[in-house]
Motif scaffolding. Structure first.
Motif, PDB file in Angstrom:
ATOM      1  N   ALA A  17      29.109  29.837  29.475  1.00 51.95           N
ATOM      2  CA  ALA A  17      28.758  28.425  29.321  1.00 51.95           C
ATOM      3  C   ALA A  17      28.740  27.714  30.672  1.00 51.95           C
ATOM      4  O   ALA A  17      27.959  26.786  30.891  1.00 51.95           O
ATOM      5  CB  ALA A  17      29.751  27.753  28.375  1.00 51.95           C
ATOM      6  N   ARG A  18      29.580  28.176  31.604  1.00 49.51           N
ATOM      7  CA  ARG A  18      29.664  27.526  32.911  1.00 49.51           C
ATOM      8  C   ARG A  18      28.580  28.010  33.879  1.00 49.51           C
ATOM      9  O   ARG A  18      28.056  27.216  34.677  1.00 49.51           O
ATOM     10  CB  ARG A  18      31.045  27.775  33.525  1.00 49.51           C
ATOM     11  N   TYR A  19      28.217  29.304  33.822  1.00 52.72           N
ATOM     12  CA  TYR A  19      27.383  29.863  34.893  1.00 52.72           C
ATOM     13  C   TYR A  19      26.014  30.391  34.456  1.00 52.72           C
ATOM     14  O   TYR A  19      25.222  30.774  35.314  1.00 52.72           O
ATOM     15  CB  TYR A  19      28.144  30.998  35.596  1.00 52.72           C
ATOM     16  N   ASP A  20      25.732  30.424  33.159  1.00 57.28           N
ATOM     17  CA  ASP A  20      24.469  31.022  32.739  1.00 57.28           C
ATOM     18  C   ASP A  20      23.264  30.271  33.299  1.00 57.28           C
ATOM     19  O   ASP A  20      22.232  30.864  33.589  1.00 57.28           O
ATOM     20  CB  ASP A  20      24.385  31.066  31.209  1.00 57.28           C
ATOM     21  N   ASN A  21      23.392  28.967  33.459  1.00 55.08           N
ATOM     22  CA  ASN A  21      22.286  28.169  33.990  1.00 55.08           C
ATOM     23  C   ASN A  21      22.296  28.072  35.509  1.00 55.08           C
ATOM     24  O   ASN A  21      21.436  27.386  36.086  1.00 55.08           O
ATOM     25  CB  ASN A  21      22.320  26.760  33.389  1.00 55.08           C
ATOM     26  N   ASN A  22      23.261  28.721  36.165  1.00 49.71           N
ATOM     27  CA  ASN A  22      23.344  28.659  37.625  1.00 49.71           C
ATOM     28  C   ASN A  22      22.389  29.699  38.222  1.00 49.71           C
ATOM     29  O   ASN A  22      22.559  30.894  38.013  1.00 49.71           O
ATOM     30  CB  ASN A  22      24.779  28.922  38.080  1.00 49.71           C
ATOM     31  N   SER A  23      21.411  29.238  38.955  1.00 55.59           N
ATOM     32  CA  SER A  23      20.382  30.144  39.474  1.00 55.59           C
ATOM     33  C   SER A  23      20.931  31.151  40.475  1.00 55.59           C
ATOM     34  O   SER A  23      20.321  32.199  40.704  1.00 55.59           O
ATOM     35  CB  SER A  23      19.255  29.332  40.120  1.00 55.59           C
ATOM     36  N   SER A  24      22.076  30.861  41.095  1.00 57.30           N
ATOM     37  CA  SER A  24      22.639  31.781  42.084  1.00 57.30           C
ATOM     38  C   SER A  24      23.308  32.991  41.441  1.00 57.30           C
ATOM     39  O   SER A  24      23.473  34.025  42.088  1.00 57.30           O
ATOM     40  CB  SER A  24      23.656  31.050  42.973  1.00 57.30           C
TER      41      SER A  24
END
Length: 485
Positions: A230-237
Motif C-alpha cells: 500500500a505504501r510503495y506500489d505506486n512509487n515509480s522508483s
C-alpha cells in the motif's frame, strides 16, 4: 490427517516415467516419483496414520531418481489475510534492466563491533559510486528493522534507500529478508522459535527461524506485505520486490540448509524443522501462498522469485537432512503459473498457483558463474543440472519449456571470489541467454583493476583489452534484452 479407518492402504507397482505428483484430495498426503524408468514403490498408511516429511524410498542409480512421500499429516487451515489493496491506475512498471549494484545489501553496513547498522544514506554514499556500467540497484533489509513490534512499522530505512537510489537516477529491487532476520515476535508465531545453524552470512552461528508454514505466521507476514504494498506500489522508483516469506537465510525460497548442524545439541537443521512440523508439502504450499498473496497486493510492481531445483527434506526421523534438489518440481511450479499443463509423465498438476498477471512475475537465479560456463580449477566444466535449469526456464538453445514461453531472466552472479577468472564469460553467457538484468557481486569494482584480453559477444563478437569495456557492453546488452520483453 483425516482418519482412514482401521485398514491398510497400499499403493504399489504403478508404472511412472519422469515426474509424478499425486495429490489425494481430503487425505492430506502427496507422493512424488522421479524415475527415468521403473515402477512406483509406494507407501503404506496403517491405522489412519502416516509419517511426516519426505521419505526417500529409492534413490538408486538404477531407478533414475527418487520416490518421495509428501506428508502434510494435517489439512492446512486456510490463512486469514488482509483484503487485497485496490488496483491502482496504470500498468505494471517496466522490469529492471542492465547491470545492477547489490551494494545496497544493508548487511554490509553492519558495524563489526555491535552489529549496529549505519544510516542508510551513509551506507549508500560509502558503497555506491556512479559507474557507467550500472543501471539499477538492489536494497536489502531485515524484516526485524521494519516491523520491530507486530503492526508497528518503521519505513524510514526503505524511504531513505528509495531517495538515495532515485537521487542517482536509478530504480530499485526491494528485498525484506525473513528467516533468521525475522523479528522475535514473528519467530514465536505458531510455536517456539526453531533452532537453526546459519553458515552463510555475517550472523554465522546458531540462531532461530520462524515456522513460516503455519497459518499464524502467514497472516502476520501478509499483513506486513500488504502494508508495504500500500505504501510503495505506486512509487515509480520501486520497480521490483522479491518474495522472501519462505526464505531461511536469504530470499532463496527453495533452499532449506537442512544438513547444517546446530552446535548446542548436534542436530541437523532438518531435524529441528521436522520436529517443528515442517515437511515438503508445507514447504511447497508456502511458496505457492507467498507468490499468490504478493500478486494480490502488488498490482504495478514486478514480483521476483528465486528459483533453483526444489530441495527435499530427507527421511525423517533418522536421516533428516537435505535430500537434494529436484529440477522437475521447480519446472512444474513455474509452468503452473501460466498454463494448465501435465508434469513429466504424470497426470496431476502442481495445484493452487494462480498468477494474476503472468507478465508481472519474474523468476530469478542467484548462482551465475562457473556452474554455467566452467573455466575454473574447481569447476572446469559447467554443471549439467544447473545448465538444464537455465535451458528449460529461459528456453535457451531451443530447449522449450511446457508453456513455450521465453521467460524474462533476472540473474545474480556468484560471489566475487568464486567467479575467479570466469567473470567475463559469465556475463557473456547471461547476455546470450537473454538476461534483462544481472546483480553484480560485492567487490565488482575490482574488475576494473584487472588486466588482459576479455572476449565479449555484444554488440558484435570482439575482444577488448579493457575490463571496463566488457562491463559497459554487458550493461548495454542487458538493457537491450529488456526491450524484447
Amino acid at each position: 490427517m483425516p482418519h482412514l479407518g482401521h485398514r491398510k492402504t497400499k499403493l504399489r507397482n504403478w508404472p511412472v516415467m519422469g515426474l509424478v505428483l499425486l495429490a489425494a484430495a481430503g487425505i492430506g498426503y502427496y507422493i512424488i516419483a522421479s524415475f527415468a524408468s521403473g515402477s512406483f514403490v509406494g507407501i503404506e498408511v496403517e491405522n489412519g496414520t502416516t509419517s511426516c516429511g519426505a521419505a526417500v524410498a529409492n534413490n538408486s542409480s538404477a531407478s533414475g531418481g527418487k520416490v518421495v512421500q509428501f506428508s502434510a499429516c494435517v489439512t492446512p487451515t486456510p490463512t486469514a489475510t488482509p483484503a487485497p489493496t485496490p488496483t491502482p491506475t496504470g500498468g505494471v512498471k517496466p522490469a529492471l534492466s542492465g547491470s545492477m549494484d547489490r551494494g545496497g545489501d544493508w548487511l554490509n553496513c553492519i558495524q563489526s563491533s555491535a552489529q549496529n547498522p549505519l544510516p542508510v544514506t551513509t551506507c549508500f554514499n560509502q558503497q555506491i559510486a556512479a559507474k557507467s556500467y550500472l543501471h539499477a540497484q538492489t536494497f536489502e533489509i531485515d524484516w526485524s528493522f521494519v516491523e520491530p513490534s507486530q503492526g508497528v512499522y518503521n519505513w524510514q530505512y526503505i524511504d531513505d534507500a528509495i531517495a538515495a537510489v532515485a537521487g542517482r537516477g536509478m530504480r530499485m529491487r526491494l528485498k525484506v529478508e525473513t528467516g533468521v532476520y525475522s523479528p522475535a515476535w514473528a519467530k514465536s508465531l505458531g510455536g517456539a522459535p526453531v533452532p537453526f545453524q546459519n553458515s552463510n552470512t555475517y550472523l554465522n552461528g546458531e540462531q532461530t527461524v520462524p515456522r513460516y508454514w503455519t497459518a499464524g505466521y502467514k497472516a502476520a507476514y501478509n499483513a506486513f506485505m500488504g502494508a508495504m504494498a500500500a505504501r510503495y506500489d505506486n512509487n515509480s522508483s520501486v520497480a521490483e520486490v522479491e518474495t522472501c516469506s519462505v526464505g531461511l537465510v536469504s530470499c532463496e525460497s527453495v533452499l532449506i540448509q537442512a544438513n547444517d548442524i546446530t552446535k548446542s545439541d548436534g542436530k541437523r537443521n532438518g531435524q529441528h524443522l521436522y520436529e517443528a512440523g515442517f515437511n515438503d508439502s508445507l514447504h511447497m504450499q508456502s511458496m505457492v501462498d507467498d507468490l499468490n498473496y504478493m500478486l494480490s497486493v502488488w498490482h504495478k510492481t514486478r514480483i521476483v522469485m528465486t528459483i533453483q531445483p526444489f530441495h527435499l527434506l530427507g527421511t525423517c526421523p533418522g536421516n533428516c537432512g537435505d535430500a537434494g534438489g529436484v529440477p522437475q518440481i521447480t519446472y512444474d511450479f513455474i509452468d503452473g503459473n501460466h498454463v494448465v499443463e501435465t508434469p513429466l509423465g504424470g497426470n496431476v498438476t502442481v495445484t493452487g498457483l494462480a498468477i494474476l498477471s503472468p507478465s508481472q512475475a519474474l523468476f530469478f537465479h542467484t548462482g551465475l558463474g562457473p556452474k554455467e560456463i566452467g573455466g575454473t580449477a574447481a569447476q572446469p566444466t559447467g554443471d549439467a543440472t544447473t545448465i538444464g535449469l537455465y535451458n528449460y526456464v529461459y528456453n535457451a538453445n531451443g530447449v522449450h519449456n511446457r508453456s513455450n514461453r521465453v521467460y524474462a531472466a533476472p540473474l545474480q552472479t556468484e560471489t566475487y571470489g568464486r567467479l575467479d577468472v570466469a567473470w567475463a564469460p559469465a556475463l557473456n553467457y547471461a547476455c546470450g541467454l537473454g538476461a534483462i538484468s544481472v546483480e553484480l557481486p560485492h567487490g565488482y569494482s575490482g574488475w576494473e583493476k584487472l588486466s588482459g584480453s576479455w572476449a565479449f559477444g555484444y554488440p558484435t563478437v570482439h575482444t577488448d583489452t579493457t575490463t571496463l569495456s566488457v562491463l559497459n557492453d554487458a550493461n548495454a546488452c542487458f538493457i537491450h534484452n529488456g526491450t524484447l520483453h
